[in-house]
Design a protein around this motif. Structure first.
Motif, short mmCIF file in Angstrom:
data_model
loop_
_atom_site.label_atom_id
_atom_site.label_comp_id
_atom_site.label_asym_id
_atom_site.label_seq_id
_atom_site.Cartn_x
_atom_site.Cartn_y
_atom_site.Cartn_z
N SER A 7 0.83 -1.20 0.00
CA SER A 7 0.00 0.00 0.00
C SER A 7 0.86 1.25 0.00
O SER A 7 2.05 1.20 0.30
CB SER A 7 -0.91 0.01 1.23
N ALA A 18 0.09 1.96 -5.28
CA ALA A 18 -0.18 0.66 -4.70
C ALA A 18 0.32 -0.40 -5.68
O ALA A 18 -0.08 -0.41 -6.84
CB ALA A 18 -1.67 0.47 -4.44
N ALA A 45 -7.27 -1.55 -3.65
CA ALA A 45 -6.25 -0.52 -3.90
C ALA A 45 -6.87 0.73 -4.50
O ALA A 45 -6.54 1.86 -4.11
CB ALA A 45 -5.17 -1.07 -4.82
N THR A 51 -4.38 6.13 -2.64
CA THR A 51 -3.84 5.60 -3.90
C THR A 51 -4.16 6.53 -5.05
O THR A 51 -5.29 6.95 -5.24
CB THR A 51 -4.44 4.21 -4.20
#
Length: 255
Positions: A7, A18, A45, A51
């Motif tokens: 992550s 990610a 993600a 992200t």
């Protein structure tokens, strides 16, 4: 073995990237559970507000060899249903990911691998990467929808009917591969591009992804689902098993 995610918070990249990595030895031919795990990882993600770009990678000899043929042979119709649903979910997860997805491809990218990269936003490939759909040699159908996003229509048909592959250099010439680099430079180059994308405003990137998907000329979900109907038909009349039974027994190679 399986699907792992680094992550933006705890991974090696703390700049909005990610990294989703697939690892199913020996050839990354995914079992049913693998396709669903990949779909879950990509969706998670993309939903993470930290992200701004997803990098899809793989360990081992090649990026992806499709579905696990041995699982299909051992479990029959239930595995076919599971594989079709799993592939559908994984391909859709990449396409619908709320942020751009960069695929880093090495070695072979076959069958279901074409579904993944065909739905990615950008492809970076190593010099040894090859792309193709060996479906007709494996008693299967599908992913012409996604191959059509990588090469022109007539070339797609020739590759599909012959089960031949195209090189990364050939796809680069058609504009569907962003960069072709030595294998040792693949991850670095893909991360470099992911960083450039992730440097943009995260909220605006999400709007841009939704806008670009909205103007696509082909509904990839509907198109691929249509193809899957013929996969079921081939199985129902026995054609799939007849062809699959002639397939070699070298590992859990995919389609």
């Amino acid at each position: 073995m399986g699907v792992s995610t680094s992550s933006p918070e705890n991974g090696p990249e703390k700049d909005g990237i990610a990294v989703v990595t697939v690892d199913f030895p020996p050839v990354n031919a995914l079992p049913v559970r693998g396709w669903f795990a990949l779909a879950d990882a990509v969706r998670a993600a993309g939903r993470d507000p930290r992200t701004r770009c997803v990098l899809l990678t793989a360990e081992g000899r090649g990026f992806n060899a499709g579905v696990d043929i041995k699982e299909l042979q051992a479990q029959g119709p239930s595995a076919l249903v599971g594989a079709n649903r799993g592939c559908f979910e994984a391909f859709a997860a990449v396409y619908e990911c709320e942020v751009p997805v960069v695929a880093a491809v090495h070695g072979f990218c076959l069958g279901g691998g074409i579904g993944l990269v065909g739905n990615a936003d950008v492809i970076v490939a190593s010099e040894d990467a090859t792309f193709g759909l060996p479906e007709l040699d494996r008693g299967a159908l599908g992913a012409a929808t996604h191959l059509s996003r990588l090469v022109p229509q007539h070339l797609m048909r020739a590759l599909y009917y012959t089960s031949r592959t195209a090189t990364a250099a050939e796809l680069h010439a058609h504009g569907s591969v962003w960069r072709v680099v030595p294998r040792a430079e693949l991850l670095h180059t893909a991360l470099e591009l992911a960083r450039e994308i992730a440097a943009k405003d995260g909220e605006l990137l999400r709007l841009a992804k939704a806008a670009i998907n909205g103007i696509d000329p082909v509904d990839v979900r509907r198109s691929y689902r249509f193809e899957q109907g013929f996969t079921f038909e081939a199985s129902a009349v026995g054609v799939a098993d007849r062809v699959r039974d002639t397939f070699g027994n070298e590992g859990n190679q995919g389609a």
